[in-house]
Design an enzyme around this catalytic site. Structure first.
Site, mmCIF file in Angstrom:
data_model
loop_
_atom_site.group_PDB
_atom_site.id
_atom_site.type_symbol
_atom_site.label_atom_id
_atom_site.label_comp_id
_atom_site.label_asym_id
_atom_site.label_seq_id
_atom_site.Cartn_x
_atom_site.Cartn_y
_atom_site.Cartn_z
ATOM 1 N N PRO A 150 -4.878 9.503 -66.801
ATOM 2 C CA PRO A 150 -3.732 10.473 -67.293
ATOM 3 C C PRO A 150 -4.339 11.850 -67.044
ATOM 4 C CG PRO A 150 -4.135 8.968 -69.106
ATOM 5 C CD PRO A 150 -4.895 8.606 -68.226
ATOM 6 N N ILE A 151 -3.691 12.952 -66.435
ATOM 7 C CA ILE A 151 -4.182 14.021 -66.046
ATOM 8 C C ILE A 151 -4.257 15.071 -67.264
ATOM 9 C CG2 ILE A 151 -3.557 16.287 -64.983
ATOM 10 C CD1 ILE A 151 -2.271 14.507 -62.773
ATOM 11 N N ASP B 242 -18.909 15.353 -68.086
ATOM 12 C CA ASP B 242 -18.004 14.552 -67.601
ATOM 13 C C ASP B 242 -18.460 14.141 -66.272
ATOM 14 O OD1 ASP B 242 -16.356 15.445 -69.762
ATOM 15 O OD2 ASP B 242 -14.810 15.894 -68.371
ATOM 16 N N ALA C 284 -12.973 14.867 -62.712
ATOM 17 C CA ALA C 284 -13.932 14.622 -62.328
ATOM 18 C C ALA C 284 -13.785 13.342 -61.644
ATOM 19 C CB ALA C 284 -15.061 14.402 -63.424
ATOM 20 N N ALA C 285 -13.108 12.374 -62.123
ATOM 21 C CA ALA C 285 -13.097 11.094 -61.152
ATOM 22 C C ALA C 285 -12.515 11.177 -60.162
ATOM 23 C CB ALA C 285 -12.408 10.005 -62.204
ATOM 24 N N GLY D 244 -8.308 14.609 -71.282
ATOM 25 C CA GLY D 244 -9.626 14.257 -71.850
ATOM 26 C C GLY D 244 -10.452 12.920 -71.316
ATOM 27 N N LEU D 245 -9.614 12.301 -70.314
ATOM 28 C CA LEU D 245 -10.139 11.121 -69.698
ATOM 29 C C LEU D 245 -10.930 11.429 -68.570
ATOM 30 C CD1 LEU D 245 -7.686 8.098 -70.801
ATOM 31 C CD2 LEU D 245 -9.782 8.760 -71.912
ATOM 32 N N GLY D 246 -11.315 12.350 -68.065
ATOM 33 C CA GLY D 246 -12.141 12.879 -66.984
ATOM 34 C C GLY D 246 -11.474 12.693 -65.450
HETATM 35 O O1 PMV Z 1 -11.833 17.682 -72.389
HETATM 36 P P1 PMV Z 1 -12.881 17.065 -71.888
HETATM 37 O O2 PMV Z 1 -12.741 15.592 -72.238
HETATM 38 O O3 PMV Z 1 -13.211 17.332 -70.420
HETATM 39 O O4 PMV Z 1 -13.836 17.431 -72.813
HETATM 40 C C1 PMV Z 1 -14.636 18.589 -72.818
HETATM 41 C C2 PMV Z 1 -15.837 18.555 -73.542
HETATM 42 C C3 PMV Z 1 -16.448 20.052 -74.055
HETATM 43 O O5 PMV Z 1 -17.558 19.562 -74.820
HETATM 44 C C4 PMV Z 1 -15.117 20.550 -75.049
HETATM 45 C C5 PMV Z 1 -16.352 20.964 -72.952
HETATM 46 C C6 PMV Z 1 -17.743 20.587 -72.134
HETATM 47 O O6 PMV Z 1 -17.651 21.040 -70.959
HETATM 48 O O7 PMV Z 1 -18.575 19.754 -72.323
#
Ligand code: PMV
Length: 328
Positions: free
Chosen positions: A112-113, A163, A121-122, A116-118
């Site tokens: 999912p965009i 990430d 980056a993936a 918070g599941l990366g």
């Molecule tokens: O939203 P995500 O899962 O990409 O996480 C961000 C994590 C933070 O600690 C809030 C920011 C970071 O760059 O580490």
């Protein structure tokens, strides 16, 4: 004898290279990690990004096809700051290819965009891996991670680097900003329900708000970050020692500290409460917060009840994943 027919386009697409990368979830330490405290993250292999390199017409240059978004980009004319373009250009430079090869790189992702599941980056990692594969020059996790980090800057502004590390090394990661990522062992597997609030969470904004908060009251924020750091060390020891069932209360405590930092929201708090009431050992937001994902500690006995409760409390999607250290 009938002449052999040349293969049609549908059957004859040659694959020059392939790459893929998993999703990820931050277990403990988000936000504090931006300020030099440790954090823990693991790959999530149920969701992934994949890229395939096919030949393009000679002279066509490099085409990037984001298949899920119906987007087709020609590297030569694309906006320089487009994340896929940045990833492709950095990869070409790393591979020592000065001219765009006639490649069509098709990228797909089930992550999912902005959840918070990366996913960002993936996608970058899968694209870079596929191009490296097509060039016959595999990239080390460190080289790949450096490329993906540069792209993450576009998404996040000032990413800590966690990430790209977990997605590129594909292992559980103990992360300290500015240091080489370390892996840690999973003494005994454990299971998480990952619930998506459905609220797209702009990491950049949450990180900027935390920065403003810390500027106003550095002592208070640094004390909160220190408490999170202490939890991370305790959790790492518990996971390595094979007692993951002790994680629940630490998840609750880390969530409460993130609330104090100001990055939880009513949707996340509602999901956390619902998960606990349905039998989860503990629950916390994961990632930037303000929407995005919640993780809850479940067992084979509680995972169905907790998943149902999370859906009933508003989660748009729930992924149950086992963390067992054998992802790579
Ligand atoms: O939203 P995500 O899962 O990409 O996480 C961000 C994590 C933070 O600690 C809030 C920011 C970071 O760059 O580490």
């Amino acid at each position: 004898m009938a002449p052999i027919q040349p293969a049609t386009n549908q059957t004859a697409i040659r694959v020059l290279g392939r790459g893929q990368a998993p999703g990820k979830v931050i277990l403990f330490g988000e936000h504090a990690v931006v300020y030099g405290r440790p954090a823990l993250a693991v790959p999530v292999t149920q969701v992934r990004a994949e890229a395939v390199v096919e030949p393009a017409a000679p002279g066509a240059g490099l085409m990037l096809v984001a298949a899920d978004l119906g987007e087709e980009i020609c590297l030569e004319d694309a906006p320089a700051q487009h994340p896929l373009v940045v990833a492709a250009r950095l990869t070409l430079a790393e591979l020592g290819l000065s001219e765009s090869p006639p490649w069509r790189v098709v990228i797909r992702s089930s992550i999912p965009i902005a959840g918070g599941l990366g996913s960002g980056a993936a996608v970058s990692a899968a694209l870079a891996r596929a191009m490296a594969d097509a060039a016959g020059q595999p990239l080390s996790p460190a080289a790949l991670s450096a490329i993906v980090y540069q792209v993450e800057i576009l998404h996040h502004g000032t990413p800590s680097g966690i990430d790209n590390s977990v997605v590129c090394y594909e292992q559980p990661i103990y992360f300290l900003r500015g240091r080489a990522p370390q892996t840690f062992s999973i003494g005994r597997s454990f299971t998480l329900a990952i619930a998506n609030t459905g609220i797209a969470s702009p990491t950049r904004e949450a990180v900027a708000d935390v920065r403003r908060g810390r500027e106003r009251d550095p002592a208070r924020f640094d004390a909160l970050f220190d408490r999170i750091a202490a939890i991370v060390e305790q959790v790492k020891a518990a996971i390595e020692d094979g007692v993951p069932e002790t994680l629940g209360p630490m998840m609750d405590e880390n969530h409460a500290l993130l609330r104090e930092i100001g990055v939880s929201d009513p949707a996340l708090d509602t999901l956390a409460e619902a998960a606990r009431r349905a039998g989860a050992g503990g629950a916390k937001l994961s990632g930037a917060g303000r929407g995005g994902n919640l993780i809850a500690l479940v067992t084979a006995e509680t995972q169905d009840a907790v998943s149902s409760a999370l859906r009933a409390a508003g989660a748009v999607d729930v992924i149950v994943t086992t963390v067992d250290g054998s992802e790579h």
